[in-house]
Scaffold this motif. Structure first.
Motif, mmCIF file in Angstrom:
data_model
loop_
_atom_site.group_PDB
_atom_site.id
_atom_site.type_symbol
_atom_site.label_atom_id
_atom_site.label_comp_id
_atom_site.label_asym_id
_atom_site.label_seq_id
_atom_site.Cartn_x
_atom_site.Cartn_y
_atom_site.Cartn_z
ATOM 1 N N THR A 77 7.575 1.795 -4.721
ATOM 2 C CA THR A 77 7.109 0.997 -3.582
ATOM 3 C C THR A 77 5.994 1.717 -2.837
ATOM 4 O OG1 THR A 77 9.335 0.085 -3.359
ATOM 5 C CG2 THR A 77 7.861 -0.168 -1.486
ATOM 6 N N LEU A 78 6.139 3.011 -2.650
ATOM 7 C CA LEU A 78 5.102 3.787 -1.973
ATOM 8 C C LEU A 78 3.802 3.826 -2.790
ATOM 9 C CD1 LEU A 78 7.183 6.752 -0.527
ATOM 10 C CD2 LEU A 78 6.115 4.879 0.733
ATOM 11 N N SER A 81 2.198 0.429 -2.521
ATOM 12 C CA SER A 81 1.645 0.255 -1.171
ATOM 13 C C SER A 81 0.357 1.054 -1.002
ATOM 14 C CB SER A 81 2.661 0.701 -0.116
ATOM 15 O OG SER A 81 3.785 -0.121 -0.156
ATOM 16 N N ALA A 84 -2.379 -0.792 -2.803
ATOM 17 C CA ALA A 84 -2.782 -1.981 -2.050
ATOM 18 C C ALA A 84 -3.589 -1.602 -0.814
ATOM 19 C CB ALA A 84 -1.552 -2.786 -1.661
ATOM 20 N N SER A 85 -3.214 -0.481 -0.178
ATOM 21 C CA SER A 85 -3.939 -0.083 1.031
ATOM 22 C C SER A 85 -5.366 0.362 0.713
ATOM 23 C CB SER A 85 -3.178 1.024 1.769
ATOM 24 O OG SER A 85 -3.185 2.215 1.008
#
Length: 177
Positions: A77-78, A81, A84-85
């Motif tokens: 998940t990290l 993320s 995506a960031s």
């Protein structure tokens, strides 16, 4: 005491040297990344990466698993993320650059359309002038008709001259040479 507003601020010294990067180079790189992020190939790569991550951490050797399913694959998940960031600003930068290019293209198209309109109006005026000039030009039929009329008038004048009684033997008509 307040800083003077009429003088530029002194540059603050930093520990790290300031890296100067050409704005256009960053834009080209970000567009390349944004284009890649929007391809089916990237989606396939990302899907294969996630499936390999999940498979390794679900069925791989217990001692070598680094992301636990019990914690909901927190590391995955990290990672997603983080990806995506970074992807979102790159995509926005690419969209801004594309909008700038579209704006320039639209302006060039508008100028080209104005030139085409001016050229078309000029040609329409020239065609109208030619039509007016052609209406004043004598056509072949008109010239033939005028010549026939002149010939008819001349032949009528000759017939009138032949019918005169004083036109006889050796007398000259004072009006004719």
């Amino acid at each position: 005491m307040a800083d003077r507003l009429d003088l530029p601020k002194e540059q603050k010294r930093t520990i790290l040297p300031r890296v100067q990067v050409e704005d256009d180079a960053v834009g080209r790189i970000s567009e390349g990344i944004a284009r890649f992020l929007g391809t089916p190939r990237f989606l396939i790569y990302l899907t294969v990466f996630c499936m390999a991550w999940l498979a390794w951490n679900s069925w791989g050797p217990q001692a070598l698993r680094f992301d636990s399913a019990a914690n909901g694959f927190t590391a995955l998940t990290l990672v997603l993320s983080l990806q995506a960031s970074y992807a979102a600003p790159l995509i926005l930068l690419a969209q801004n650059r594309q909008a700038d290019r579209d704006r320039v293209t639209t302006e060039q198209d508008r100028q080209r359309a104005e030139r085409n309109l001016a050229d078309t109006e000029y040609l329409a005026r020239e065609m109208a002038a030619l039509r007016l000039a052609l209406n004043e030009v004598a056509t072949r039929d008109f010239v033939r008709g005028e010549i026939r009329n002149l010939l008819d008038e001349l032949s009528d004048d000759d017939d009138k001259d032949d019918r005169r009684p004083d036109r006889g033997a050796g007398r000259r008509d004072p009006g004719r040479r």
